[in-house]
Design an enzyme around this catalytic site. Structure first.
Site, PDB file in Angstrom:
ATOM      1  N   VAL A 177       1.241  -3.643   3.892  1.00 58.66           N
ATOM      2  CA  VAL A 177       1.247  -4.929   4.604  1.00 58.66           C
ATOM      3  C   VAL A 177       2.511  -5.751   4.350  1.00 58.66           C
ATOM      4  O   VAL A 177       2.710  -6.784   4.990  1.00 58.66           O
ATOM      5  CB  VAL A 177      -0.005  -5.802   4.306  1.00 58.66           C
ATOM      6  N   TYR A 195      -3.888   3.064   7.860  1.00 58.69           N
ATOM      7  CA  TYR A 195      -5.158   2.353   8.054  1.00 58.69           C
ATOM      8  C   TYR A 195      -5.887   2.987   9.236  1.00 58.69           C
ATOM      9  O   TYR A 195      -5.815   4.203   9.427  1.00 58.69           O
ATOM     10  CB  TYR A 195      -4.914   0.849   8.260  1.00 58.69           C
ATOM     11  N   SER A 214       0.794  -1.238   0.000  1.00 57.04           N
ATOM     12  CA  SER A 214       0.000   0.000   0.000  1.00 57.04           C
ATOM     13  C   SER A 214       0.822   1.283   0.000  1.00 57.04           C
ATOM     14  O   SER A 214       0.259   2.360  -0.186  1.00 57.04           O
ATOM     15  CB  SER A 214      -0.955   0.020   1.191  1.00 57.04           C
ATOM     16  N   TYR A 263      -3.966  -2.186 -10.201  1.00 57.15           N
ATOM     17  CA  TYR A 263      -3.837  -2.066  -8.741  1.00 57.15           C
ATOM     18  C   TYR A 263      -2.939  -3.161  -8.155  1.00 57.15           C
ATOM     19  O   TYR A 263      -2.032  -2.895  -7.366  1.00 57.15           O
ATOM     20  CB  TYR A 263      -5.240  -2.100  -8.108  1.00 57.15           C
ATOM     21  N   LYS A 271       0.368   3.390  -2.992  1.00 53.82           N
ATOM     22  CA  LYS A 271      -0.799   4.265  -3.169  1.00 53.82           C
ATOM     23  C   LYS A 271      -0.394   5.735  -3.219  1.00 53.82           C
ATOM     24  O   LYS A 271      -1.078   6.553  -3.818  1.00 53.82           O
ATOM     25  CB  LYS A 271      -1.821   3.993  -2.054  1.00 53.82           C
TER      26      LYS A 271
END
Ligand code: GLU
Length: 318
Positions: A266, A248, A69, A196, A72
């Protein structure tokens, strides 16, 4: 203003790496795909690049890991470059307070994800990056962008991880289909997710990741070329999103303990940006209960305490 670069950063990162090597409470490695499950939890790496171009690294700073992530941040930067502030009609800018892959808010909020760093928001961002491209071209654009930011053509994508993501990505598929039903995904869901999953599978070392984040400490400017990757205002806003949504539903805790904008993944990596001062990457694959690197978070807490780099700091460390 925060203090400027601490005098002996190398000693600080060496000390932190030494402390982390001795710790046993390392958290739990993500195990939803084999490409992540088999990573040795004993790894720890840290790299700090400062405004003057120096890099201070320790531990496993040159071993590549799955940035997941953290990607992103880079995809968001590309999407903003493509559609500018129009992106904010399709993705919000608020912390979600829910798990990164939660679907519950989407119904009440009509298919508009809370922010670009939860999965639903990142999938909308992938849809924007895909516009006008074949999926392979969009993936290539993300890879080229990250290589250019880091000044390192050695960065690649781990195809096994990308395949694992696709094979287990039922929830991401659900999120994408659900948003498509609200008209917030323009392209076929399998293509959007292809982009993605490949961006999540970018493999980078701490050194490469810290270098790739430099533009966010330099007010949006590429430090090697002087070109604007994004405007100063956009760099500030990306940093703000990292501060509020980058960990998160552990983002508040990270701000409380570390106080530096950061994005975690992660795979156990965290990219942090101290505006005007440093871009930092840490990696340790064991995760805490919120999905953030246990030792990575602790190392950043130690670094912030030793340098006074919390953006909430008003005085010299002491
Ligand atoms: N590829 C992961 C997923 O979408 C990203 C996980 C993460 O790092 O947050 O489930």
């Amino acid at each position: 203003m925060p203090v400027t670069a601490a005098p002996d950063l190398q000693a600080i990162v060496d000390r932190i790496a030494g402390e982390m090597a001795a710790r046993e409470d390392r958290g739990k490695v993500a195990d939803y795909i084999p490409g992540l499950a088999r990573v040795d939890p004993r790894h720890f790496g840290i790299a700090v690049t400062t405004h003057d171009g120096k890099v201070h690294a320790a531990g496993d700073a040159d071993i590549a890991f799955s940035i997941q992530s953290v990607s992103k941040v880079f995809a968001l930067t590309i999407a903003l470059g493509k559609v500018g502030d129009a992106l904010w009609k399709r993705v919000g800018r608020e912390p979600s307070g829910n798990a990164f892959n939660s679907i519950v808010q989407l119904e009440a909020e009509h298919g508009i994800p809370r922010n670009p760093f939860i999965n639903a928001g990142a999938i909308v961002v992938s849809d924007v990056v895909l516009a006008g491209h074949e999926p392979k071209e969009a993936i290539g654009e993300i890879l080229r962008f990250v290589r250019d930011l880091a000044g390192d053509d050695g960065i690649g994508i781990d195809d096994e991880v990308a395949k694992g993501e696709a094979e287990t990505g039922f929830r991401n598929t659900a999120l994408a289909n659900y948003m498509r039903s609200f008209g917030n995904i323009d392209h076929p869901v399998d293509q959007v997710l292809g982009v993605y999953f490949h961006q999540c599978a970018l493999a980078m070392t701490c050194r490469q990741l810290a270098r790739a984040g430099r533009f966010l400490m330099h007010e949006g400017q590429h430090p090697d070329t002087g070109f604007n990757i994004v405007s100063p205002m956009r760099a500030r806003r990306i940093n703000a999103l990292m501060m509020l949504c980058g960990h998160y539903d552990g983002s508040g805790e990270f701000a409380f303990r570390v106080g530096i904008p950061g994005k975690s993944g992660v795979g156990g990596g965290i990219l942090c940006v101290v505006p005007g001062i440093a871009s930092i990457a840490v990696w340790s694959p064991g995760l805490n209960e919120r999905g953030n690197s246990t030792l990575g978070s602790l190392a950043l807490e130690r670094l912030a305490a030793a340098t006074g780099w919390s953006i909430f700091n008003q005085r010299e460390p002491g």
